[in-house]
Design a protein around this motif. Structure first.
Motif, mmCIF file in Angstrom:
data_model
loop_
_atom_site.group_PDB
_atom_site.id
_atom_site.type_symbol
_atom_site.label_atom_id
_atom_site.label_comp_id
_atom_site.label_asym_id
_atom_site.label_seq_id
_atom_site.Cartn_x
_atom_site.Cartn_y
_atom_site.Cartn_z
ATOM 1 N N TYR A 10 0.822 -1.205 0.000
ATOM 2 C CA TYR A 10 0.000 0.000 0.000
ATOM 3 C C TYR A 10 0.862 1.264 0.000
ATOM 4 O O TYR A 10 0.410 2.339 -0.400
ATOM 5 C CB TYR A 10 -0.883 0.069 1.247
ATOM 6 N N GLN A 11 2.095 1.137 0.477
ATOM 7 C CA GLN A 11 2.940 2.316 0.698
ATOM 8 C C GLN A 11 3.921 2.583 -0.444
ATOM 9 O O GLN A 11 4.690 3.549 -0.386
ATOM 10 C CB GLN A 11 3.679 2.142 2.034
ATOM 11 N N ASP A 12 3.893 1.755 -1.481
ATOM 12 C CA ASP A 12 4.861 1.890 -2.564
ATOM 13 C C ASP A 12 4.861 3.288 -3.185
ATOM 14 O O ASP A 12 5.920 3.889 -3.379
ATOM 15 C CB ASP A 12 4.575 0.865 -3.671
ATOM 16 N N LEU A 13 3.684 3.803 -3.526
ATOM 17 C CA LEU A 13 3.629 5.071 -4.239
ATOM 18 C C LEU A 13 4.109 6.219 -3.366
ATOM 19 O O LEU A 13 4.810 7.126 -3.847
ATOM 20 C CB LEU A 13 2.218 5.343 -4.756
ATOM 21 N N ASN A 14 3.748 6.199 -2.088
ATOM 22 C CA ASN A 14 4.215 7.254 -1.191
ATOM 23 C C ASN A 14 5.736 7.229 -1.053
ATOM 24 O O ASN A 14 6.385 8.280 -1.005
ATOM 25 C CB ASN A 14 3.563 7.104 0.178
ATOM 26 N N LEU A 15 6.303 6.052 -0.994
ATOM 27 C CA LEU A 15 7.757 5.951 -0.871
ATOM 28 C C LEU A 15 8.447 6.354 -2.181
ATOM 29 O O LEU A 15 9.524 6.959 -2.170
ATOM 30 C CB LEU A 15 8.162 4.547 -0.450
ATOM 31 N N MET A 16 7.836 6.039 -3.317
ATOM 32 C CA MET A 16 8.389 6.510 -4.587
ATOM 33 C C MET A 16 8.337 8.032 -4.655
ATOM 34 O O MET A 16 9.284 8.686 -5.136
ATOM 35 C CB MET A 16 7.631 5.874 -5.760
ATOM 36 N N GLU A 17 7.247 8.616 -4.154
ATOM 37 C CA GLU A 17 7.153 10.082 -4.120
ATOM 38 C C GLU A 17 8.249 10.671 -3.236
ATOM 39 O O GLU A 17 8.872 11.690 -3.588
ATOM 40 C CB GLU A 17 5.777 10.509 -3.595
ATOM 41 N N ALA A 18 8.505 10.055 -2.091
ATOM 42 C CA ALA A 18 9.536 10.557 -1.185
ATOM 43 C C ALA A 18 10.916 10.474 -1.828
ATOM 44 O O ALA A 18 11.755 11.366 -1.644
ATOM 45 C CB ALA A 18 9.508 9.776 0.126
ATOM 46 N N CYS A 19 11.150 9.418 -2.602
ATOM 47 C CA CYS A 19 12.436 9.281 -3.298
ATOM 48 C C CYS A 19 12.587 10.358 -4.368
ATOM 49 O O CYS A 19 13.672 10.944 -4.533
ATOM 50 C CB CYS A 19 12.563 7.885 -3.910
ATOM 51 N N LEU A 20 11.529 10.620 -5.106
ATOM 52 C CA LEU A 20 11.588 11.685 -6.110
ATOM 53 C C LEU A 20 11.823 13.040 -5.452
ATOM 54 O O LEU A 20 12.573 13.876 -5.973
ATOM 55 C CB LEU A 20 10.285 11.707 -6.913
ATOM 56 N N LYS A 21 11.211 13.241 -4.317
ATOM 57 C CA LYS A 21 11.338 14.526 -3.615
ATOM 58 C C LYS A 21 12.752 14.764 -3.123
ATOM 59 O O LYS A 21 13.211 15.915 -3.031
ATOM 60 C CB LYS A 21 10.350 14.548 -2.444
ATOM 61 N N THR A 22 13.476 13.668 -2.818
ATOM 62 C CA THR A 22 14.813 13.793 -2.225
ATOM 63 C C THR A 22 15.942 13.384 -3.165
ATOM 64 O O THR A 22 17.114 13.479 -2.804
ATOM 65 C CB THR A 22 14.893 12.928 -0.954
ATOM 66 N N GLY A 23 15.612 12.903 -4.372
ATOM 67 C CA GLY A 23 16.641 12.542 -5.339
ATOM 68 C C GLY A 23 17.392 11.276 -5.001
ATOM 69 O O GLY A 23 18.616 11.209 -5.149
ATOM 70 N N VAL A 24 16.645 10.228 -4.585
ATOM 71 C CA VAL A 24 17.259 8.969 -4.150
ATOM 72 C C VAL A 24 16.638 7.804 -4.924
ATOM 73 O O VAL A 24 15.433 7.791 -5.190
ATOM 74 C CB VAL A 24 17.069 8.764 -2.624
ATOM 75 N N ASP A 25 17.452 6.800 -5.271
ATOM 76 C CA ASP A 25 16.963 5.602 -5.960
ATOM 77 C C ASP A 25 16.048 4.784 -5.058
ATOM 78 O O ASP A 25 16.099 4.880 -3.819
ATOM 79 C CB ASP A 25 18.135 4.738 -6.420
ATOM 80 N N TYR A 26 15.254 3.909 -5.700
ATOM 81 C CA TYR A 26 14.187 3.174 -5.000
ATOM 82 C C TYR A 26 14.206 1.713 -5.406
ATOM 83 O O TYR A 26 14.457 1.380 -6.575
ATOM 84 C CB TYR A 26 12.839 3.806 -5.362
ATOM 85 N N LEU A 27 13.890 0.823 -4.463
ATOM 86 C CA LEU A 27 13.735 -0.626 -4.725
ATOM 87 C C LEU A 27 12.610 -1.154 -3.858
ATOM 88 O O LEU A 27 12.475 -0.755 -2.693
ATOM 89 C CB LEU A 27 15.042 -1.361 -4.422
ATOM 90 N N ASP A 28 11.803 -2.084 -4.405
ATOM 91 C CA ASP A 28 10.804 -2.769 -3.586
ATOM 92 C C ASP A 28 10.746 -4.244 -3.957
ATOM 93 O O ASP A 28 11.477 -4.712 -4.848
ATOM 94 C CB ASP A 28 9.424 -2.103 -3.691
ATOM 95 N N THR A 29 9.869 -4.989 -3.288
ATOM 96 C CA THR A 29 9.726 -6.425 -3.550
ATOM 97 C C THR A 29 8.332 -6.808 -4.025
ATOM 98 O O THR A 29 8.126 -7.950 -4.448
ATOM 99 C CB THR A 29 10.048 -7.259 -2.292
ATOM 100 N N ALA A 30 7.368 -5.903 -3.946
ATOM 101 C CA ALA A 30 5.993 -6.240 -4.333
ATOM 102 C C ALA A 30 5.313 -5.009 -4.893
ATOM 103 O O ALA A 30 5.523 -3.894 -4.397
ATOM 104 C CB ALA A 30 5.216 -6.766 -3.123
ATOM 105 N N ASN A 31 4.457 -5.193 -5.905
ATOM 106 C CA ASN A 31 3.888 -4.022 -6.554
ATOM 107 C C ASN A 31 2.743 -3.423 -5.749
ATOM 108 O O ASN A 31 2.172 -4.036 -4.857
ATOM 109 C CB ASN A 31 3.477 -4.324 -7.993
ATOM 110 N N TYR A 32 2.438 -2.188 -6.099
ATOM 111 C CA TYR A 32 1.443 -1.415 -5.364
ATOM 112 C C TYR A 32 0.054 -2.034 -5.485
ATOM 113 O O TYR A 32 -0.327 -2.551 -6.541
ATOM 114 C CB TYR A 32 1.398 0.019 -5.898
#
Length: 401
Positions: A87-109
């Motif tokens: 459930y939190q994938d999109l929020n964490l992707m937004e936080a990465c975009l906001k801070t300029g950091v790469d992102y990895l997860d294990t399960a889709n939104y």
């Protein structure tokens, strides 16, 4: 810089952080954060006792983009590893975009209010990540993840073309509980009770949940009933290997598990529709999750093995050929190394490997990527080196079902 921020403090996160700490040559400082800091502290204590490595911990609500971005700015990682809830994938992707950091997860939104998981929501971030010069790697677990890499390894080394692909997920472990799930109960039950879907001749075919069963003899586990399901890697695999004519996903379940699940469904306990209880709204499935055993506590009692792999039929040098690439993982061995059972281990280790390949530049790009878009060889080599060795068998004939 190889510093990482890991979000989430369940069994998968515990495995990933233990493996990161065990490989200081691959990772710099590791910070572990979740909504409940005491869970992070418990993992950090285990890491310290096992490997003598200090893990920093923090508290954050991954649903809060601004709070997560603030933590990222404080920690200054190269990579955020999302091992929280889908459930939190999109929020964490937004936080990465906001801070300029790469992102990895294990399960889709998937949204909280609908049992539907697909990559469309995350694929929609492609342009934003590309324009920011950032990389997002989706599904770096086992399935999805390793099973996707198995498919590209088959395509690169074993078959010239793939016509059919079957992913088989068998957990032959016994945890001694009447009813428990081996990963987050809410996600597990939503997944199992959703309609099955498989890819055939250019379209999706939907069937009722758990309505198609086959028996398969799994190496080191034995004969098990497995059921046709939908799993997210099917969607990305048929997109990136478009020659596949049929793709299916199968998972094993014991009769005791299914009996309990049917009863819970029949009395409404697996519903995600809110109901009123003593003047407040509750979600029955979330209440059920609260009373079921925590998956991260099952490691000590779980015995047996998992067997997960891909069976593909296609052509090699003009002749039809069927190959089987799979891994067998022992629950007790996983627990001895990390304090977690094999279901967490088989997801946490690939998360660590995907992170390492991003940090060392072997898997690199700008935009949003699935696992099968990269060279499988370095990932396959690291599976062998870090506790998930794989095997290849040529089968005498294609699957008959």
């Amino acid at each position: 810089m190889k510093d990482v921020l890991v979000i989430g403090a369940g069994g998968v996160s515990s495995v990933a952080v233990h493996k990161m700490a065990k490989n200081p040559g691959l990772f710099g400082k590791v910070t572990l954060a979740s909504r409940r800091r005491f869970k992070c502290d418990a993992i950090a204590k285990s890491v310290q006792e096992r490997f003598g490595v200090e893990i920093a911990t923090a508290e954050v609500d991954a649903d809060d983009v601004d709070a997560t971005a603030l933590l990222i700015d404080q920690v200054k990682p190269k990579l955020v590893v999302n091992l929280a809830l889908p459930y939190q994938d999109l929020n964490l992707m937004e936080a990465c975009l906001k801070t300029g950091v790469d992102y990895l997860d294990t399960a889709n939104y998937e949204p909280r209010d609908e049992a539907k998981f697909e990559y469309g929501w995350q694929w929609a971030y492609q342009d934003r990540f590309k324009e920011a010069g950032l990389m997002a790697l989706l599904g770096s677990g086992f399935d999805p993840g390793v099973t996707s890499v198995f498919a590209t390894y088959i395509k690169k080394h074993l078959l010239d073309t793939i016509a059919t692909l079957d992913i088989l997920d068998c957990n032959g472990g016994d945890h001694g509980q009447h009813f428990a799930t081996n990963f987050n109960p809410e996600i597990n039950i939503r997944e199992v009770t959703a309609p099955a879907r498989h890819w055939e001749n250019g379209d999706w075919v939907e069937t009722p949940a758990l309505s198609e069963r086959q028996v398969f003899i799994f190496d080191q586990v034995g004969a098990k009933n497995m059921y046709l399901m939908y799993h997210e890697e099917l969607e990305s695999l048929v997109k990136h290997i478009p020659e596949i004519k049929r793709a299916r996903f199968w998972m094993t379940f014991g009769e005791q598990y299914l009996t309990h699940l049917r009863v819970l469904q029949n009395v409404g306990m697996t519903s995600i529709e809110p109901v009123m209880y003593e003047g407040r709204e509750i979600i029955p499935l979330q209440f059920l999750k609260a009373v079921l055993p925590e998956p991260s506590t099952l490691g000590e009692t779980t015995k047996g093995k998992t067997n997960i792999g891909d069976i593909a039929t296609g052509t090699k040098d003009g002749a039809e050929k069927t190959v089987y690439v799979y891994n067998v993982c022992d629950h007790e061995d996983a627990y001895a190394e990390t304090g977690n059972q094999a279901v967490s281990y088989t997801t946490g280790v690939p998360a660590m490997i995907g992170a390492a390949l991003m940090l060392n530049g072997q898997w690199r790009g700008t935009g949003v990527f699935n696992m099968e878009e990269f060279d499988p060889d370095p990932f396959m080599d690291m599976l062998n080196a870090h506790g998930l060795p794989w095997q290849v068998k040529e089968l005498p004939e294609p699957l008959k079902f």
